[in-house]
Design a protein around this motif. Structure first.
Motif, PDB file in Angstrom:
ATOM      1  N   TYR A  22       8.505  -8.210  -3.489  1.00 50.33           N
ATOM      2  CA  TYR A  22       7.444  -7.291  -3.870  1.00 50.33           C
ATOM      3  C   TYR A  22       6.986  -6.524  -2.638  1.00 50.33           C
ATOM      4  O   TYR A  22       6.744  -7.126  -1.586  1.00 50.33           O
ATOM      5  CB  TYR A  22       6.256  -8.065  -4.451  1.00 50.33           C
ATOM      6  N   CYS A  23       6.864  -5.204  -2.764  1.00 47.20           N
ATOM      7  CA  CYS A  23       6.434  -4.343  -1.657  1.00 47.20           C
ATOM      8  C   CYS A  23       5.071  -3.748  -1.976  1.00 47.20           C
ATOM      9  O   CYS A  23       4.920  -3.042  -2.984  1.00 47.20           O
ATOM     10  CB  CYS A  23       7.447  -3.226  -1.433  1.00 47.20           C
ATOM     11  N   PHE A  24       4.096  -4.026  -1.132  1.00 52.52           N
ATOM     12  CA  PHE A  24       2.729  -3.570  -1.313  1.00 52.52           C
ATOM     13  C   PHE A  24       2.363  -2.559  -0.237  1.00 52.52           C
ATOM     14  O   PHE A  24       2.765  -2.707   0.913  1.00 52.52           O
ATOM     15  CB  PHE A  24       1.752  -4.742  -1.193  1.00 52.52           C
ATOM     16  N   VAL A  25       1.564  -1.564  -0.610  1.00 57.79           N
ATOM     17  CA  VAL A  25       1.025  -0.606   0.354  1.00 57.79           C
ATOM     18  C   VAL A  25      -0.493  -0.697   0.290  1.00 57.79           C
ATOM     19  O   VAL A  25      -1.087  -0.724  -0.787  1.00 57.79           O
ATOM     20  CB  VAL A  25       1.482   0.836   0.037  1.00 57.79           C
ATOM     21  N   SER A  26      -1.108  -0.759   1.467  1.00 60.07           N
ATOM     22  CA  SER A  26      -2.560  -0.709   1.588  1.00 60.07           C
ATOM     23  C   SER A  26      -2.874   0.065   2.865  1.00 60.07           C
ATOM     24  O   SER A  26      -1.963   0.581   3.513  1.00 60.07           O
ATOM     25  CB  SER A  26      -3.151  -2.124   1.631  1.00 60.07           C
ATOM     26  N   ARG A  27      -4.133   0.121   3.207  1.00 62.61           N
ATOM     27  CA  ARG A  27      -4.530   0.810   4.431  1.00 62.61           C
ATOM     28  C   ARG A  27      -5.106  -0.202   5.417  1.00 62.61           C
ATOM     29  O   ARG A  27      -5.900  -1.053   5.038  1.00 62.61           O
ATOM     30  CB  ARG A  27      -5.560   1.896   4.122  1.00 62.61           C
ATOM     31  N   SER A  28      -4.696  -0.090   6.671  1.00 57.91           N
ATOM     32  CA  SER A  28      -5.161  -1.046   7.686  1.00 57.91           C
ATOM     33  C   SER A  28      -6.666  -0.941   7.910  1.00 57.91           C
ATOM     34  O   SER A  28      -7.302  -1.915   8.313  1.00 57.91           O
ATOM     35  CB  SER A  28      -4.399  -0.856   8.999  1.00 57.91           C
ATOM     36  N   SER A  29      -7.257   0.213   7.616  1.00 62.79           N
ATOM     37  CA  SER A  29      -8.702   0.401   7.787  1.00 62.79           C
ATOM     38  C   SER A  29      -9.496  -0.279   6.682  1.00 62.79           C
ATOM     39  O   SER A  29     -10.707  -0.436   6.797  1.00 62.79           O
ATOM     40  CB  SER A  29      -9.036   1.897   7.773  1.00 62.79           C
ATOM     41  N   GLY A  30      -8.816  -0.653   5.591  1.00 59.90           N
ATOM     42  CA  GLY A  30      -9.527  -1.206   4.446  1.00 59.90           C
ATOM     43  C   GLY A  30     -10.054  -0.127   3.515  1.00 59.90           C
ATOM     44  O   GLY A  30     -10.590  -0.430   2.451  1.00 59.90           O
ATOM     45  N   GLU A  31      -9.915   1.135   3.916  1.00 63.35           N
ATOM     46  CA  GLU A  31     -10.332   2.243   3.056  1.00 63.35           C
ATOM     47  C   GLU A  31      -9.419   2.301   1.832  1.00 63.35           C
ATOM     48  O   GLU A  31      -8.260   1.889   1.907  1.00 63.35           O
ATOM     49  CB  GLU A  31     -10.260   3.572   3.826  1.00 63.35           C
ATOM     50  N   PRO A  32      -9.911   2.839   0.716  1.00 60.94           N
ATOM     51  CA  PRO A  32      -9.078   2.869  -0.489  1.00 60.94           C
ATOM     52  C   PRO A  32      -8.020   3.967  -0.465  1.00 60.94           C
ATOM     53  O   PRO A  32      -8.143   4.961   0.250  1.00 60.94           O
ATOM     54  CB  PRO A  32     -10.091   3.130  -1.608  1.00 60.94           C
ATOM     55  N   LEU A  33      -7.005   3.750  -1.267  1.00 64.24           N
ATOM     56  CA  LEU A  33      -6.038   4.795  -1.607  1.00 64.24           C
ATOM     57  C   LEU A  33      -6.629   5.544  -2.793  1.00 64.24           C
ATOM     58  O   LEU A  33      -7.364   4.960  -3.592  1.00 64.24           O
ATOM     59  CB  LEU A  33      -4.701   4.176  -1.996  1.00 64.24           C
ATOM     60  N   SER A  34      -6.308   6.824  -2.941  1.00 61.77           N
ATOM     61  CA  SER A  34      -6.891   7.600  -4.035  1.00 61.77           C
ATOM     62  C   SER A  34      -5.845   8.126  -5.010  1.00 61.77           C
ATOM     63  O   SER A  34      -6.172   8.876  -5.919  1.00 61.77           O
ATOM     64  CB  SER A  34      -7.706   8.768  -3.467  1.00 61.77           C
ATOM     65  N   LYS A  35      -4.605   7.736  -4.791  1.00 61.14           N
ATOM     66  CA  LYS A  35      -3.530   8.144  -5.694  1.00 61.14           C
ATOM     67  C   LYS A  35      -2.350   7.204  -5.522  1.00 61.14           C
ATOM     68  O   LYS A  35      -2.330   6.379  -4.615  1.00 61.14           O
ATOM     69  CB  LYS A  35      -3.104   9.573  -5.428  1.00 61.14           C
ATOM     70  N   SER A  36      -1.373   7.359  -6.383  1.00 59.48           N
ATOM     71  CA  SER A  36      -0.170   6.543  -6.292  1.00 59.48           C
ATOM     72  C   SER A  36       0.665   6.972  -5.088  1.00 59.48           C
ATOM     73  O   SER A  36       0.809   8.160  -4.815  1.00 59.48           O
ATOM     74  CB  SER A  36       0.670   6.689  -7.567  1.00 59.48           C
ATOM     75  N   VAL A  37       1.215   5.992  -4.391  1.00 56.95           N
ATOM     76  CA  VAL A  37       2.119   6.258  -3.279  1.00 56.95           C
ATOM     77  C   VAL A  37       3.497   5.645  -3.546  1.00 56.95           C
ATOM     78  O   VAL A  37       4.309   5.517  -2.642  1.00 56.95           O
ATOM     79  CB  VAL A  37       1.539   5.777  -1.927  1.00 56.95           C
ATOM     80  N   ALA A  38       3.731   5.248  -4.796  1.00 56.72           N
ATOM     81  CA  ALA A  38       5.021   4.645  -5.166  1.00 56.72           C
ATOM     82  C   ALA A  38       6.086   5.722  -5.254  1.00 56.72           C
ATOM     83  O   ALA A  38       5.876   6.785  -5.823  1.00 56.72           O
ATOM     84  CB  ALA A  38       4.910   3.916  -6.501  1.00 56.72           C
ATOM     85  N   GLY A  39       7.237   5.434  -4.683  1.00 52.92           N
ATOM     86  CA  GLY A  39       8.376   6.338  -4.789  1.00 52.92           C
ATOM     87  C   GLY A  39       9.172   6.037  -6.059  1.00 52.92           C
ATOM     88  O   GLY A  39       8.806   5.142  -6.835  1.00 52.92           O
ATOM     89  N   PRO A  40      10.281   6.735  -6.244  1.00 46.92           N
ATOM     90  CA  PRO A  40      11.113   6.535  -7.429  1.00 46.92           C
ATOM     91  C   PRO A  40      11.959   5.262  -7.371  1.00 46.92           C
ATOM     92  O   PRO A  40      12.607   4.897  -8.339  1.00 46.92           O
ATOM     93  CB  PRO A  40      12.001   7.772  -7.445  1.00 46.92           C
ATOM     94  N   GLY A  41      11.951   4.598  -6.219  1.00 48.17           N
ATOM     95  CA  GLY A  41      12.790   3.409  -6.020  1.00 48.17           C
ATOM     96  C   GLY A  41      13.922   3.760  -5.091  1.00 48.17           C
ATOM     97  O   GLY A  41      14.290   4.927  -4.947  1.00 48.17           O
ATOM     98  N   PRO A  42      14.485   2.759  -4.438  1.00 51.51           N
ATOM     99  CA  PRO A  42      15.574   3.026  -3.494  1.00 51.51           C
ATOM    100  C   PRO A  42      16.820   3.537  -4.202  1.00 51.51           C
ATOM    101  O   PRO A  42      17.072   3.201  -5.352  1.00 51.51           O
ATOM    102  CB  PRO A  42      15.816   1.680  -2.831  1.00 51.51           C
ATOM    103  N   ALA A  43      17.551   4.364  -3.491  1.00 53.03           N
ATOM    104  CA  ALA A  43      18.807   4.879  -4.031  1.00 53.03           C
ATOM    105  C   ALA A  43      19.796   3.732  -4.152  1.00 53.03           C
ATOM    106  O   ALA A  43      19.814   2.822  -3.320  1.00 53.03           O
ATOM    107  CB  ALA A  43      19.358   5.961  -3.123  1.00 53.03           C
ATOM    108  N   PRO A  44      20.648   3.740  -5.175  1.00 51.13           N
ATOM    109  CA  PRO A  44      21.651   2.680  -5.314  1.00 51.13           C
ATOM    110  C   PRO A  44      22.593   2.650  -4.106  1.00 51.13           C
ATOM    111  O   PRO A  44      22.895   3.691  -3.525  1.00 51.13           O
ATOM    112  CB  PRO A  44      22.427   3.069  -6.568  1.00 51.13           C
TER     113      PRO A  44
END
Length: 127
Positions: A103-125
């Motif tokens: 599982y791959c998680f994204v957050s911010r080191s400052s603890g500030e919130p994200l305001s939108k999705s940062v998920a990509g389409p997934g790795p290329a095969p």
């Protein structure tokens, strides 16, 4: 509220303490949120393989979670302190239950919130 092993990838999370929590609360990605599970992948290799050990899996997680397509880089660029963390089976018992997800998680080191999705389409095969 969802168990860690029932998430599919793409879910935004609020609150978020670490990638090792047992339960996560899924939130609306359009609202401020603490983190996002950007990708759930399966470790490469034979599904019947013996547990390689926590150290062997840990050595792969940074490469797997930073693969092209896991994160939407233009969206993530809006946040200067994005950090990527991964989780994976850490015991032979968890591995034996399969499938061998990471599982791959994204957050911010400052603890500030994200305001939108940062998920990509997934790795290329591969190939």
């Amino acid at each position: 509220m969802h168990k860690w092993n029932t998430l599919f990838g793409g879910e935004c999370l609020q609150p978020y303490l670490s990638p090792w929590e047992e339960d996560f609360t899924v939130a609306d990605c359009a609202a401020p949120h603490a983190a996002q599970l950007v990708y759930r992948g399966t470790f490469p290799g034979d599904a019947a393989a013996a547990f390689p050990g926590e150290e062997a899996l840990a050595s792969q997680i940074n490469l797997l979670c930073s693969a092209t397509g896991v994160i939407d880089l233009p969206a993530a660029a809006e946040f200067p302190d994005v950090q990527v963390q991964g989780s994976y089976p850490i015991t032979e018992e968890q591995w034996a239950k399969g499938p061998h997800y990471y599982y791959c998680f994204v957050s911010r080191s400052s603890g500030e919130p994200l305001s939108k999705s940062v998920a990509g389409p997934g790795p290329a095969p591969a190939g």
